[in-house]
Design an enzyme around this catalytic site. Sequence first.
Site, PDB file in Angstrom:
ATOM      1  N   ASN A   1       0.825  -1.215   0.000  1.00 20.92           N
ATOM      2  CA  ASN A   1       0.000   0.000   0.000  1.00 20.92           C
ATOM      3  C   ASN A   1       0.849   1.251   0.000  1.00 20.92           C
ATOM      4  O   ASN A   1       1.992   1.249   0.486  1.00 20.92           O
ATOM      5  CB  ASN A   1      -0.932   0.013   1.231  1.00 20.92           C
ATOM      6  CG  ASN A   1      -0.281   0.710   2.420  1.00 20.92           C
ATOM      7  OD1 ASN A   1      -0.352   1.931   2.579  1.00 20.92           O
ATOM      8  ND2 ASN A   1       0.399  -0.073   3.262  1.00 20.92           N
TER       9      ASN A   1
ATOM     10  N   CYS B   1       5.665   5.240   8.945  1.00 11.23           N
ATOM     11  CA  CYS B   1       5.103   5.065   7.597  1.00 11.23           C
ATOM     12  C   CYS B   1       6.250   5.227   6.596  1.00 11.23           C
ATOM     13  O   CYS B   1       6.976   6.215   6.634  1.00 11.23           O
ATOM     14  CB  CYS B   1       4.008   6.099   7.333  1.00 11.23           C
ATOM     15  SG  CYS B   1       3.348   5.944   5.662  1.00 11.23           S
TER      16      CYS B   1
ATOM     17  N   THR C   1       5.069  -1.279   8.035  1.00  9.77           N
ATOM     18  CA  THR C   1       5.297  -2.001   6.768  1.00  9.77           C
ATOM     19  C   THR C   1       6.743  -1.863   6.280  1.00  9.77           C
ATOM     20  O   THR C   1       7.459  -0.935   6.652  1.00  9.77           O
ATOM     21  CB  THR C   1       4.339  -1.475   5.694  1.00  9.77           C
ATOM     22  OG1 THR C   1       4.454  -0.047   5.642  1.00  9.77           O
ATOM     23  CG2 THR C   1       2.906  -1.855   6.008  1.00  9.77           C
TER      24      THR C   1
HETATM   25  O1  RRO Z   1      -1.386   5.720   5.057  1.00  9.65           O
HETATM   26  C1  RRO Z   1      -0.450   5.004   4.648  1.00  9.65           C
HETATM   27  O2  RRO Z   1      -0.091   4.995   3.462  1.00  9.65           O
HETATM   28  C2  RRO Z   1       0.316   4.136   5.560  1.00  9.65           C
HETATM   29  C3  RRO Z   1       0.642   4.458   6.855  1.00  9.65           C
HETATM   30 BR1  RRO Z   1      -0.001   5.994   7.683  1.00  9.65          BR
HETATM   31  C4  RRO Z   1       1.487   3.617   7.603  1.00  9.65           C
HETATM   32  O3  RRO Z   1       1.858   3.842   8.770  1.00  9.65           O
HETATM   33  N1  RRO Z   1       1.960   2.493   7.004  1.00  9.65           N
HETATM   34  C5  RRO Z   1       1.609   2.174   5.735  1.00  9.65           C
HETATM   35  O4  RRO Z   1       2.064   1.137   5.222  1.00  9.65           O
HETATM   36  N2  RRO Z   1       0.779   2.993   5.038  1.00  9.65           N
END
Ligand code: RRO
Length: 295
Positions: A72, A127, A189
């Site tokens: 993502n 993130c 992630t």
């Molecule tokens: O919103 C994101 O794209 C996101 C967040 Br805040 C996060 O902490 N970890 C991630 O994989 N995506």
Amino acid sequence: MVTLRPGPVTIGGVTLKNHLILAAGILGTTGASLDRMLRMGAGGVVTKSIGPEPKDGHAGPCLVVLNGGILNAMGLPNPSRDFVSEIETLAKKPVIVSIYGGTPEEFAMVAEWFKGTAAGIELNLSCPHAEGYGSALGTDPDLVTSCTRAVSRLGMPTWIKLTPNVTDITAIGKAAEEGGASAIVAINTVKAMRISTGLKRPVLGNRFGGLSGKPIFPIAVRCVYELYEACKVPIIGCGGISTAKDVVEMMMAGASAVQIGSAVHADVRIFETITKSLYSANGVPADGIIGCAHD
Ligand code: RRO
């Protein structure tokens, strides 16, 4: 497999109904969905990360389901302060609000909005794809200490979610501890990307994103294991957990509780499913297995 004694637990200043917590971001920013997960067996829930200003997030595609994992780059979409009213009815429930900011002052400001509503605050310093936020701060031990201190001094339980995208995660864990963290959450992630061979373009609109789900479980276990040897605060294991056996393995590595994220996409009843095999009336106290792989 070993089973655990059921019942409430207090981890990092938050009393949970069991050791299984919904990970940040999984059910967006809808209070009703978070409440539903609590009624469906989650011991606690963490919200989507909330920041100082509303954000639309990155251009799509924002999420792809891979073989056994999810990639993502949502880009921190959130309603900012309007989220306070969304979860007001959940005050007194084990709801941990995930927050982000670009400075210690922004972290403190956002945390203050949730005083009296949140059971605890989880700082997103991890993130992997948000310029100026998340791991941009969370890879610098001094910034981790100052952001943690800005929130912990407010007197709210303060959890720090760490990035695995560093050479030495223990340096970051110790920095959070120095800032007064009540618990550390490992891991967010793993920075990753895929390219569409048909389109000859990165699959994600943002090109880079974060990988979650089963493929990252061994990385998360390794991080928790290393942190357990370096830190004294409780560790909450997160990353690819989808079975009761995964929970036990994480605890043996050193986790006092776990967060479950991607597995909810595959099975919305995952908390009940895991609970059925994890707990039994003659189970052992969790303290009997936490960190036992180090002995
Ligand atoms: O919103 C994101 O794209 C996101 C967040 Br805040 C996060 O902490 N970890 C991630 O994989 N995506």
